[in-house]
Scaffold this active site. Structure first.
Site, PDB file in Angstrom:
ATOM      1  N   SER A  59       0.758  -1.237   0.071  1.00 29.80           N
ATOM      2  CA  SER A  59      -0.089   0.032  -0.140  1.00 29.80           C
ATOM      3  C   SER A  59       0.879   1.194  -0.011  1.00 29.80           C
ATOM      4  O   SER A  59       1.619   1.335   0.754  1.00 29.80           O
ATOM      5  CB  SER A  59      -0.902  -0.153   1.244  1.00 29.80           C
ATOM      6  OG  SER A  59      -0.742  -1.046   2.159  1.00 29.80           O
ATOM      7  N   CYS A  60       0.640   2.049  -1.061  1.00 30.20           N
ATOM      8  CA  CYS A  60       1.576   3.304  -1.064  1.00 30.20           C
ATOM      9  C   CYS A  60       1.328   4.104  -0.107  1.00 30.20           C
ATOM     10  O   CYS A  60       0.138   4.444   0.382  1.00 30.20           O
ATOM     11  CB  CYS A  60       1.437   4.046  -2.560  1.00 30.20           C
ATOM     12  SG  CYS A  60       1.800   2.751  -3.856  1.00 30.20           S
ATOM     13  N   VAL A  61       2.488   4.580   0.612  1.00 30.98           N
ATOM     14  CA  VAL A  61       2.515   5.543   1.739  1.00 30.98           C
ATOM     15  C   VAL A  61       1.957   6.988   1.153  1.00 30.98           C
ATOM     16  O   VAL A  61       2.355   7.214   0.153  1.00 30.98           O
ATOM     17  CB  VAL A  61       3.959   5.380   2.547  1.00 30.98           C
ATOM     18  CG1 VAL A  61       3.718   4.296   3.352  1.00 30.98           C
ATOM     19  CG2 VAL A  61       5.022   5.509   1.588  1.00 30.98           C
TER      20      VAL A  61
END
Lengths: 429, 104
Positions: B102-104
């Site tokens: 999950s992209c930060v």
């Protein structure tokens, strides 16, 4: 005369205009910055507006003020980028040819991407704080809110400033506490992630903080739709609310879709180290507009600008692109009660405890809640307008992530991003 | 990283059970991992797995739920029904791809 065209005069576009205006041979190169909005926004400041700590006057300036001398600043909207012809057409029919294009068009919220969000109470009991108007409307709502169920919600990843929903959460808990009405309010944090944050170590610290503050976490919540007073997930769970503070789906500029340059969310596929667009060698991308697996945050843009300046110069001089972005991100996480956390991380290494930027002396503490961190957060507004946006070097804010002062365990908390997954894209001939 | 025998093949796994090398994947391994997750693979499941694998080969990254819907043509609601409780995590594991970042 050759031309660098920058689309977007936000944080990334402005910083690139400042950097390149100093480094390019101005007898050979002209710089044009194109933007559709005359205002420049200090976006981290939006968080404070709902709590009447900032007003729009703290976060808006005229964009032109920050343009270096000799840079052409053009207020117009782009219709299409035509990479095959190295030109951009404008909505008003004009065309601009370029030798190098820098895309800095950011990301915007799209509440309409969630069924029912606009129809079932938008700006009545559903608010965002990612726009000045949204943050102001929320401030007004909070002033008269008498209690009930508050849901702080993230629709879909990735989002701009992934810590912002957590900051809002901690701030709103503090706000109700100060007003003496905390007991009349239930607070839910509704997220598509499995924890409070995407990095496990930080998720644990933030999760613990939420427990201490009596905030209920609803994880793995893939939002399907909004009904009046109710969030519904794809797996048929629901969360009731009297007030929904949402971070709607974030997407890149629709210009990318019109130009065939975007992915499913209109973010531009970009080499995560060189910042060159996968589509073309003479197109570069910075900040929120990229599809990079890094945070969409101002600090990231600042670090990227340093790398990108070097690579644009290398490209112009026919040299190999040697500067490599490491995914460095540095975020204050405001937690209410006059305190804040600070986290510092990159593609490879997750946030750890320690001091920043100097060992022992700090003055900031990593992954810990302190008053000094809060002062740092407040000082950022001054830093942004007067130092960062003007391209004045700031101590301790180098593009490469440092490890001095950090308590790095023997088995460092590796990012869950597998480096081998980010295959360098196919370049067009 | 650890080594494990699944469906008669020795494969390398991450600590949370994802194949580290997509080329070690076989249909039998997919069925075995699906069984661990309590899923019996139907034609509809295979459509998702095939899309994820093809898309990975083309783009080098694991598709998002939005992409599975928009580009893969699999409605998100159906995706959640096929792979309950964390659909992307499960589908990626079964398809022999990495854990969704999950992209930060």
């Amino acid at each position: 005369m050759k031309k660098v065209l920058i689309i977007g005069a936000g944080t990334g576009g402005t910083m690139m205009a400042v950097n390149l205006s100093r480094k390019l041979n101005r007898k050979e190169w002209g710089i044009t910055v194109l933007d559709k909005d005359p205002n420049h926004y200090y976006q981290p400041g939006y968080l404070f507006i709902p709590f009447d700590m900032y007003t729009r006057r703290d976060v808006i300036r005229k964009g032109e003020k920050y343009m270096p001398r000799g840079v052409e600043y053009l207020l117009a909207e782009a219709e299409q980028i035509i990479p095959d012809q190295n030109k951009v057409t404008l909505k008003d029919g004009r065309e601009i040819s370029y030798d190098v294009l820098i895309i800095a068009t950011g990301t915007t919220i799209y509440p309409e991407e969630t069924e029912g969000m606009l129809e079932n109470g938008w700006r009545e009991n559903i608010f965002d704080f990612y726009t000045v108007e949204g943050a102001e409307a929320l401030a007004e709502k909070l002033r008269t809110f008498e209690g009930g169920r508050v849901a702080v919600h993230v629709a879909e990843m990735p989002i701009k400033c992934p810590v912002a929903p957590l900051e809002f959460l901690f701030m709103v808990e503090w706000y109700f506490n100060k007003k003496g009405m905390r007991k009349n309010v239930d607070i839910d944090f509704v997220t598509p992630l499995s924890g409070a944050f995407s990095k496990p170590g930080t998720a644990k610290v933030m999760g613990h903080m939420m427990e201490e503050r009596g905030i209920n976490m609803v994880a793995d919540f893939g939002t399907e739709r909004v009904e009046p007073g109710k969030l519904i997930s794809y797996d048929d769970r629901s969360v009731d609310f009297d007030l929904l503070v949402t971070t709607p789906t974030n997407m890149g500029d629709a210009l990318m879709e019109r130009s065939g340059l975007g992915d499913d969310l209109n973010f531009v596929p970009t080499d995560k180290h060189t910042l060159q667009a996968e589509a073309r060698d003479n197109i570069f991308v910075i900040g929120d507009a990229t599809n990079l697996p890094s945070s969409k945050a101002g600090s990231v843009v600042h670090f990227e600008a340093e790398i990108l300046t070097e690579n644009v110069l290398s490209y112009i001089n026919g040299k190999e692109l040697k500067a490599s972005f490491d995914g460095h991100s540095n975020c204050f996480v405001e937690s209410g009660y006059g305190k804040a956390f600070l986290i510092d991380f990159n593609y490879e290494l997750d946030p750890v405890e320690g001091t920043y930027p100097m060992p022992v002396l700090g003055p900031f503490s990593l992954l810990k809640e302190t008053r000094v961190n809060h002062l740092g957060k407040l000082f950022m507004k001054f830093m942004y307008w007067n130092i960062l946006l003007r391209g004045i070097p700031a101590p301790g804010l180098g593009s490469k992530m440092g490890t001095a002062g950090k308590k790095i365990p023997k088995e460092p908390p590796k990012s869950n991003t597998r480096p081998d997954l980010h295959v360098v894209g196919k370049k067009a001939a | 990283m650890s080594t494990k025998e699944i469906a008669g093949n020795t494969v390398n796994l991450t600590e949370d059970g994802y194949l580290t090398d997509p080329s070690q994947w076989t249909k039998e391994i997919a069925e075995a991992i699906a069984a661990e997750e309590g899923i019996t693979l139907s034609e509809a499941h295979w459509k998702v797995i095939d899309f994820l694998k093809k898309d990975y080969e083309a783009t080098g990254t694991l598709a998002s739920i939005r992409r599975i819907n928009k580009t893969g043509g699999i409605p998100t609601k159906e995706f959640y029904t096929l792979f309950p409780d964390g659909p992307l995590k499960k589908a990626a594991r079964i398809a022999g791809l990495s854990r969704p970042a999950s992209c930060v």
